[in-house]
Design an enzyme around this catalytic site. Structure first.
Site, short mmCIF file in Angstrom:
data_model
loop_
_atom_site.label_atom_id
_atom_site.label_comp_id
_atom_site.label_asym_id
_atom_site.label_seq_id
_atom_site.Cartn_x
_atom_site.Cartn_y
_atom_site.Cartn_z
N LYS A 33 2.44 54.21 117.67
CA LYS A 33 3.75 53.85 117.11
C LYS A 33 3.71 54.18 115.62
CE LYS A 33 5.47 49.81 118.67
NZ LYS A 33 5.76 48.34 118.60
N ARG B 102 1.11 43.28 131.55
CA ARG B 102 0.02 44.26 131.44
C ARG B 102 -0.16 45.09 132.71
NH1 ARG B 102 -2.97 43.00 126.76
NH2 ARG B 102 -3.25 40.80 126.31
N ASP C 62 -0.33 50.41 115.97
CA ASP C 62 0.98 50.08 115.42
C ASP C 62 0.88 50.18 113.88
OD1 ASP C 62 3.55 48.98 115.17
OD2 ASP C 62 2.88 46.94 115.42
N LYS D 11 -7.52 43.40 125.27
CA LYS D 11 -7.45 43.69 126.69
C LYS D 11 -6.51 44.87 126.96
CE LYS D 11 -7.27 38.74 127.17
NZ LYS D 11 -6.33 37.65 127.45
N ASP E 47 0.98 43.92 126.49
CA ASP E 47 1.56 42.64 126.90
C ASP E 47 2.61 42.14 125.93
OD1 ASP E 47 -0.41 41.96 124.78
OD2 ASP E 47 0.17 39.91 125.27
P1 IMP Z 1 -1.77 47.00 114.71
O1 IMP Z 1 -0.48 46.61 114.05
O2 IMP Z 1 -1.95 48.49 114.75
O3 IMP Z 1 -2.93 46.29 114.09
O4 IMP Z 1 -1.67 46.52 116.21
C1 IMP Z 1 -1.99 45.20 116.52
C2 IMP Z 1 -1.80 44.88 117.96
O5 IMP Z 1 -0.44 44.52 118.14
C3 IMP Z 1 -2.03 45.97 118.97
O6 IMP Z 1 -3.36 46.17 119.29
C4 IMP Z 1 -1.26 45.40 120.14
O7 IMP Z 1 -2.04 44.41 120.78
C5 IMP Z 1 -0.09 44.73 119.46
N1 IMP Z 1 1.13 45.56 119.52
C6 IMP Z 1 1.68 46.31 118.56
N2 IMP Z 1 2.82 46.89 118.99
C7 IMP Z 1 2.96 46.49 120.28
C8 IMP Z 1 3.95 46.76 121.29
O8 IMP Z 1 4.93 47.49 121.12
N3 IMP Z 1 3.73 46.15 122.49
C9 IMP Z 1 2.67 45.35 122.75
N4 IMP Z 1 1.75 45.07 121.85
C10 IMP Z 1 1.89 45.64 120.61
MG MG Z 2 -0.80 41.61 122.66
#
Ligand code: IMP
Ligand code: MG
Length: 185
Positions: A133, A167, A105, A45, A161
């Site tokens: 990030k 959000r 992330d 979302k 979130d």
């Molecule tokens: P990934 O680590 O790139 O797979 O990210 C996984 C998910 O973690 C993202 O799509 C976000 O939903 C959540 N996420 C990662 N970092 C943050 C943050 O700083 N704030 C909020 N959600 C985050």
């Molecule tokens: Mg989340």
């Protein structure tokens, strides 16, 4: 309207800056997909405020679809595992697909999605993320369009979130370590 709610220690990106950057992204995307009919795919979302504002800045015809994922911790797989909970409504074979994410992330989620969508043989597949990030990246993700780089802090607002809250903030803020429980994600 920029008053900070409880738990927000700092406003990282003000709503005016977000609006400006999205207008720029809209121009870039309009130029990149000129004479094509892109399918803009939002990852629910976290993408919602971003994709909503972004498509209004894109000046060429496009279609919109959504996909929703759940990632869960799995001790057997470092970084967890990802599952599709709501798939696309349309077939993407032969389409120019632009994946729109709220934040990348570690890159695990986007990496999974790219592999999954690539297997459906789109004509092209590119990534647009609101936030990047990059310090925490584990899986390399080619990002074609990026809103902002953010530091290695837990950020919320504008779609992002913490336990489904925040959000709806019109800006991006850093959440206090007391609330996140120090680096829990
Ligand atoms: P990934 O680590 O790139 O797979 O990210 C996984 C998910 O973690 C993202 O799509 C976000 O939903 C959540 N996420 C990662 N970092 C943050 C943050 O700083 N704030 C909020 N959600 C985050
Ligand atoms: Mg989340």
């Amino acid at each position: 309207m920029n008053d900070k709610p409880e738990g927000i220690v700092e406003i990282l990106i003000q709503r005016e800056a977000i609006g400006q950057r999205i207008a720029e992204l809209g121009s870039e995307i309009s130029a990149a997909y000129k004479d094509r009919l892109p399918l803009v795919v939002g990852v629910l979302k976290g993408c919602v405020p971003f994709i909503s504002d972004l498509v209004k800045e894109i000046e060429i015809p496009l279609e919109i679809d959504f996909i929703s994922l759940m990632s869960y911790a799995d001790v057997r797989r470092p970084g967890g595992a990802v599952r599709i909970t709501k798939d696309l409504d349309c077939v993407i074979e032969g389409r120019d697909v632009l994946l729109v994410e709220g934040i990348i992330d570690t890159g695990m989620t986007a990496g999974y999605l790219l592999r999954n969508l690539e297997a459906r043989r789109p004509k092209s597949l590119r990534v647009c993320t609101f936030l990047d990030k990059e310090a925490r990246r584990i899986v390399r993700i080619p990002i074609a369009f990026r809103g902002f780089k953010v530091p290695d802090r837990f950020v919320v607002g504008y779609g992002l979130d913490f336990r489904q809250l925040y959000r709806n903030l019109p800006y991006v803020g850093i959440l206090s370590d007391e609330i996140t429980g120090l680096n829990r994600r």
